[in-house]
Scaffold this active site. Structure first.
Site, PDB file in Angstrom:
ATOM      1  N   LYS A 198      -8.603  10.704   4.180  1.00 49.71           N
ATOM      2  CA  LYS A 198      -8.038  11.172   2.904  1.00 49.71           C
ATOM      3  C   LYS A 198      -7.869  10.011   1.922  1.00 49.71           C
ATOM      4  O   LYS A 198      -8.261  10.100   0.768  1.00 49.71           O
ATOM      5  CB  LYS A 198      -6.669  11.840   3.134  1.00 49.71           C
ATOM      6  CG  LYS A 198      -6.667  12.960   4.148  1.00 49.71           C
ATOM      7  CD  LYS A 198      -5.287  13.576   4.317  1.00 49.71           C
ATOM      8  CE  LYS A 198      -4.224  12.625   4.822  1.00 49.71           C
ATOM      9  NZ  LYS A 198      -4.443  12.097   6.180  1.00 49.71           N
ATOM     10  N   ARG A 200       3.124  17.927   2.123  1.00 52.07           N
ATOM     11  CA  ARG A 200       2.909  17.858   3.558  1.00 52.07           C
ATOM     12  C   ARG A 200       3.743  18.885   4.307  1.00 52.07           C
ATOM     13  O   ARG A 200       3.666  18.951   5.535  1.00 52.07           O
ATOM     14  CB  ARG A 200       3.342  16.480   4.040  1.00 52.07           C
ATOM     15  CG  ARG A 200       2.258  15.646   4.636  1.00 52.07           C
ATOM     16  CD  ARG A 200       2.875  14.268   4.776  1.00 52.07           C
ATOM     17  NE  ARG A 200       2.171  13.455   5.682  1.00 52.07           N
ATOM     18  CZ  ARG A 200       1.411  12.426   5.304  1.00 52.07           C
ATOM     19  NH1 ARG A 200       1.234  12.149   4.046  1.00 52.07           N
ATOM     20  NH2 ARG A 200       0.838  11.690   6.214  1.00 52.07           N
ATOM     21  N   ARG A 224      -8.403   0.661  12.304  1.00 52.74           N
ATOM     22  CA  ARG A 224      -8.088   0.460  10.875  1.00 52.74           C
ATOM     23  C   ARG A 224      -7.379  -0.876  10.683  1.00 52.74           C
ATOM     24  O   ARG A 224      -6.503  -1.251  11.454  1.00 52.74           O
ATOM     25  CB  ARG A 224      -7.191   1.589  10.369  1.00 52.74           C
ATOM     26  CG  ARG A 224      -6.725   1.335   8.936  1.00 52.74           C
ATOM     27  CD  ARG A 224      -6.226   2.557   8.245  1.00 52.74           C
ATOM     28  NE  ARG A 224      -5.102   3.199   8.922  1.00 52.74           N
ATOM     29  CZ  ARG A 224      -4.611   4.384   8.557  1.00 52.74           C
ATOM     30  NH1 ARG A 224      -5.151   5.042   7.554  1.00 52.74           N
ATOM     31  NH2 ARG A 224      -3.603   4.897   9.221  1.00 52.74           N
ATOM     32  N   ARG A 263      -1.524  -1.417  10.638  1.00 48.90           N
ATOM     33  CA  ARG A 263      -0.324  -0.725  10.176  1.00 48.90           C
ATOM     34  C   ARG A 263       0.597  -0.474  11.359  1.00 48.90           C
ATOM     35  O   ARG A 263       0.142  -0.111  12.445  1.00 48.90           O
ATOM     36  CB  ARG A 263      -0.716   0.618   9.518  1.00 48.90           C
ATOM     37  CG  ARG A 263      -0.702   0.553   8.019  1.00 48.90           C
ATOM     38  CD  ARG A 263      -1.294   1.774   7.371  1.00 48.90           C
ATOM     39  NE  ARG A 263      -0.718   3.058   7.762  1.00 48.90           N
ATOM     40  CZ  ARG A 263      -1.083   4.224   7.224  1.00 48.90           C
ATOM     41  NH1 ARG A 263      -1.997   4.254   6.265  1.00 48.90           N
ATOM     42  NH2 ARG A 263      -0.544   5.353   7.628  1.00 48.90           N
ATOM     43  N   ARG A 295       2.720  11.299  14.840  1.00 48.24           N
ATOM     44  CA  ARG A 295       2.228  11.693  13.509  1.00 48.24           C
ATOM     45  C   ARG A 295       1.332  12.933  13.615  1.00 48.24           C
ATOM     46  O   ARG A 295       1.380  13.824  12.768  1.00 48.24           O
ATOM     47  CB  ARG A 295       1.455  10.532  12.873  1.00 48.24           C
ATOM     48  CG  ARG A 295       2.370   9.403  12.428  1.00 48.24           C
ATOM     49  CD  ARG A 295       1.606   8.121  12.155  1.00 48.24           C
ATOM     50  NE  ARG A 295       0.647   8.229  11.094  1.00 48.24           N
ATOM     51  CZ  ARG A 295      -0.400   7.420  10.928  1.00 48.24           C
ATOM     52  NH1 ARG A 295      -0.629   6.435  11.792  1.00 48.24           N
ATOM     53  NH2 ARG A 295      -1.225   7.573   9.926  1.00 48.24           N
TER      54      ARG A 295
HETATM   55  P1  AP5 Z   1      -8.098   6.622   5.907  1.00 55.74           P
HETATM   56  O1  AP5 Z   1      -8.859   6.941   4.673  1.00 55.74           O
HETATM   57  O2  AP5 Z   1      -7.095   5.517   5.833  1.00 55.74           O
HETATM   58  O3  AP5 Z   1      -7.451   7.951   6.513  1.00 55.74           O
HETATM   59  P2  AP5 Z   1      -6.213   8.814   6.047  1.00 55.74           P
HETATM   60  O4  AP5 Z   1      -6.555  10.234   6.242  1.00 55.74           O
HETATM   61  O5  AP5 Z   1      -5.760   8.394   4.674  1.00 55.74           O
HETATM   62  O6  AP5 Z   1      -5.180   8.357   7.153  1.00 55.74           O
HETATM   63  P3  AP5 Z   1      -3.652   7.934   7.073  1.00 55.74           P
HETATM   64  O7  AP5 Z   1      -3.297   7.503   8.448  1.00 55.74           O
HETATM   65  O8  AP5 Z   1      -3.384   6.952   5.964  1.00 55.74           O
HETATM   66  O9  AP5 Z   1      -2.989   9.296   6.714  1.00 55.74           O
HETATM   67  P4  AP5 Z   1      -1.578   9.705   6.926  1.00 55.74           P
HETATM   68  O10 AP5 Z   1      -1.553  10.959   6.164  1.00 55.74           O
HETATM   69  O11 AP5 Z   1      -1.106   9.775   8.313  1.00 55.74           O
HETATM   70  O12 AP5 Z   1      -0.754   8.444   6.325  1.00 55.74           O
HETATM   71  P5  AP5 Z   1       0.047   8.235   4.976  1.00 55.74           P
HETATM   72  O13 AP5 Z   1      -0.159   6.832   4.580  1.00 55.74           O
HETATM   73  O14 AP5 Z   1      -0.213   9.314   3.991  1.00 55.74           O
HETATM   74  O15 AP5 Z   1      -9.163   6.304   7.055  1.00 55.74           O
HETATM   75  C1  AP5 Z   1      -8.743   5.904   8.354  1.00 55.74           C
HETATM   76  C2  AP5 Z   1      -9.710   4.849   8.909  1.00 55.74           C
HETATM   77  O16 AP5 Z   1     -10.991   5.446   9.107  1.00 55.74           O
HETATM   78  C3  AP5 Z   1      -9.937   3.667   7.964  1.00 55.74           C
HETATM   79  O17 AP5 Z   1     -10.051   2.495   8.719  1.00 55.74           O
HETATM   80  C4  AP5 Z   1     -11.265   3.997   7.254  1.00 55.74           C
HETATM   81  O18 AP5 Z   1     -11.975   2.823   6.912  1.00 55.74           O
HETATM   82  C5  AP5 Z   1     -11.999   4.826   8.310  1.00 55.74           C
HETATM   83  N1  AP5 Z   1     -12.790   5.909   7.738  1.00 55.74           N
HETATM   84  C6  AP5 Z   1     -12.466   6.700   6.677  1.00 55.74           C
HETATM   85  N2  AP5 Z   1     -13.435   7.602   6.453  1.00 55.74           N
HETATM   86  C7  AP5 Z   1     -14.392   7.401   7.385  1.00 55.74           C
HETATM   87  C8  AP5 Z   1     -15.642   8.037   7.673  1.00 55.74           C
HETATM   88  N3  AP5 Z   1     -16.105   9.070   6.945  1.00 55.74           N
HETATM   89  N4  AP5 Z   1     -16.367   7.567   8.713  1.00 55.74           N
HETATM   90  C9  AP5 Z   1     -15.910   6.525   9.468  1.00 55.74           C
HETATM   91  N5  AP5 Z   1     -14.745   5.878   9.240  1.00 55.74           N
HETATM   92  C10 AP5 Z   1     -13.984   6.328   8.218  1.00 55.74           C
HETATM   93  O19 AP5 Z   1       1.542   8.461   5.481  1.00 55.74           O
HETATM   94  C11 AP5 Z   1       2.161   7.528   6.345  1.00 55.74           C
HETATM   95  C12 AP5 Z   1       3.593   7.983   6.627  1.00 55.74           C
HETATM   96  O20 AP5 Z   1       4.338   8.062   5.402  1.00 55.74           O
HETATM   97  C13 AP5 Z   1       3.724   9.374   7.255  1.00 55.74           C
HETATM   98  O21 AP5 Z   1       3.579   9.348   8.651  1.00 55.74           O
HETATM   99  C14 AP5 Z   1       5.160   9.750   6.825  1.00 55.74           C
HETATM  100  O22 AP5 Z   1       6.115   9.109   7.621  1.00 55.74           O
HETATM  101  C15 AP5 Z   1       5.246   9.158   5.426  1.00 55.74           C
HETATM  102  N6  AP5 Z   1       4.836  10.122   4.385  1.00 55.74           N
HETATM  103  C16 AP5 Z   1       3.791   9.995   3.517  1.00 55.74           C
HETATM  104  N7  AP5 Z   1       3.718  11.070   2.723  1.00 55.74           N
HETATM  105  C17 AP5 Z   1       4.730  11.895   3.082  1.00 55.74           C
HETATM  106  C18 AP5 Z   1       5.145  13.177   2.645  1.00 55.74           C
HETATM  107  N8  AP5 Z   1       4.511  13.834   1.658  1.00 55.74           N
HETATM  108  N9  AP5 Z   1       6.229  13.744   3.249  1.00 55.74           N
HETATM  109  C19 AP5 Z   1       6.896  13.099   4.228  1.00 55.74           C
HETATM  110  N10 AP5 Z   1       6.540  11.884   4.709  1.00 55.74           N
HETATM  111  C20 AP5 Z   1       5.460  11.287   4.139  1.00 55.74           C
END
Ligand code: AP5
Length: 227
Positions: free
Chosen positions: A25, A100, A138, A171, A182
């Site tokens: 994402k 979310r 990552r 991370r 998660r």
């Molecule tokens: P990446 O693009 O980083 O994936 P992502 O889907 O963004 O994964 P995240 O782990 O960041 O999502 P998340 O929703 O858990 O975390 P967030 O930061 O929002 O890609 C992942 C890896 O794969 C990278 O190394 C990339 O290079 C590789 N890759 C990407 N695409 C690829 C492809 N097509 N092929 C091969 N490799 C690929 O949230 C973190 C925390 O914040 C949550 O756990 C929660 O505690 C809090 N939080 C955030 N938002 C909220 C909310 N709205 N409500 C409550 N808590 C929240």
């Protein structure tokens, strides 16, 4: 595939990225927002910035995120409400990681004045074993928050951010035990949003288990139909 020249979005383009941790994402949201010329609002990134600055929000969110739990809805709704009220969001925005939960989805509708009928909701699907490999490999820049992958998207110099030259780290919440939590939060609290938006918005299922440029090409096409 090479990215075309940036395209300005039609007024009011609103895009939501749904999908489990590691689905890609963040990678795609940043590219799509740049392509459309609208802000990319990543709530995980905003929370990590708050933690780095030890703001009151950051102090509250830190232990929650380190456990892999979701931060309380009220805090997230207030954070996004404030962000989308800024002038640069007037022509639209991309939301990565918000909403979310169902209360967050309702909060978003309330703060944007209602009907999400013209919004685009990308629903990323990626097999669990692939997610685990992506998250364990990552690497992340604690300074500018650029994301890389040891195998799939390595930086030019090992361990160093291509964008700002800072040393890359893993991370905190990419440790295996935290990832399991998660994923559980995703299944229980975010997955129901797929059904919620199916009848309310323009839902676009995305096979995220393909090369990044192939996925981006599809997203770009879907949004340009919309704008
Ligand atoms: P990446 O693009 O980083 O994936 P992502 O889907 O963004 O994964 P995240 O782990 O960041 O999502 P998340 O929703 O858990 O975390 P967030 O930061 O929002 O890609 C992942 C890896 O794969 C990278 O190394 C990339 O290079 C590789 N890759 C990407 N695409 C690829 C492809 N097509 N092929 C091969 N490799 C690929 O949230 C973190 C925390 O914040 C949550 O756990 C929660 O505690 C809090 N939080 C955030 N938002 C909220 C909310 N709205 N409500 C409550 N808590 C929240």
């Amino acid at each position: 595939m090479a990215d075309a020249s940036p395209r300005r979005a039609a007024d009011g383009v609103r895009v939501i990225f749904l999908g489990p941790p590691g689905a890609g994402k963040g990678t795609q949201a940043a590219k799509l927002a740049a392509h459309l010329g609208v802000p990319n609002i990543g709530t995980g990134e905003m929370l990590r910035t708050a933690i780095a600055r030890t703001t009151p929000l950051g102090r509250e969110a830190r232990p929650i995120m380190e456990r892999g739990d979701l931060v309380p809805d009220g805090l997230l709704v207030a954070l996004v409400r404030e962000r989308i009220a800024e002038p640069d969001c007037g022509r639209g925005f991309v939301l990565d990681g918000f909403p979310r939960t169902l209360p967050q989805a309702r909060g978003l509708e309330e703060m944007t004045g209602g009907d999400p009928g013209r919004w685009v909701v990308f629903d990323f699907e990626v097999p669990r074993p692939v997610l685990m490999l992506r998250l364990s490999g990552r690497r992340w820049c604690p300074s500018c928050q650029a994301t890389f992958h040891l195998v799939n998207d390595p930086p030019q110099r090992p361990g160093v951010c291509d964008v700002c030259g800072t040393a890359l780290v893993q991370r905190e919440d990419d440790r295996e035990s935290v990832v399991a939590r998660r994923l559980q939060e995703y299944d229980e609290r975010t997955f129901p949003l797929i059904e919620y938006y199916r009848t309310r918005a323009r839902m676009v299922p995305v096979d995220g288990n393909r090369p990044m440029d192939v996925v981006f090409h599809e997203l770009r096409g879907a949004v340009e139909v919309r704008v």
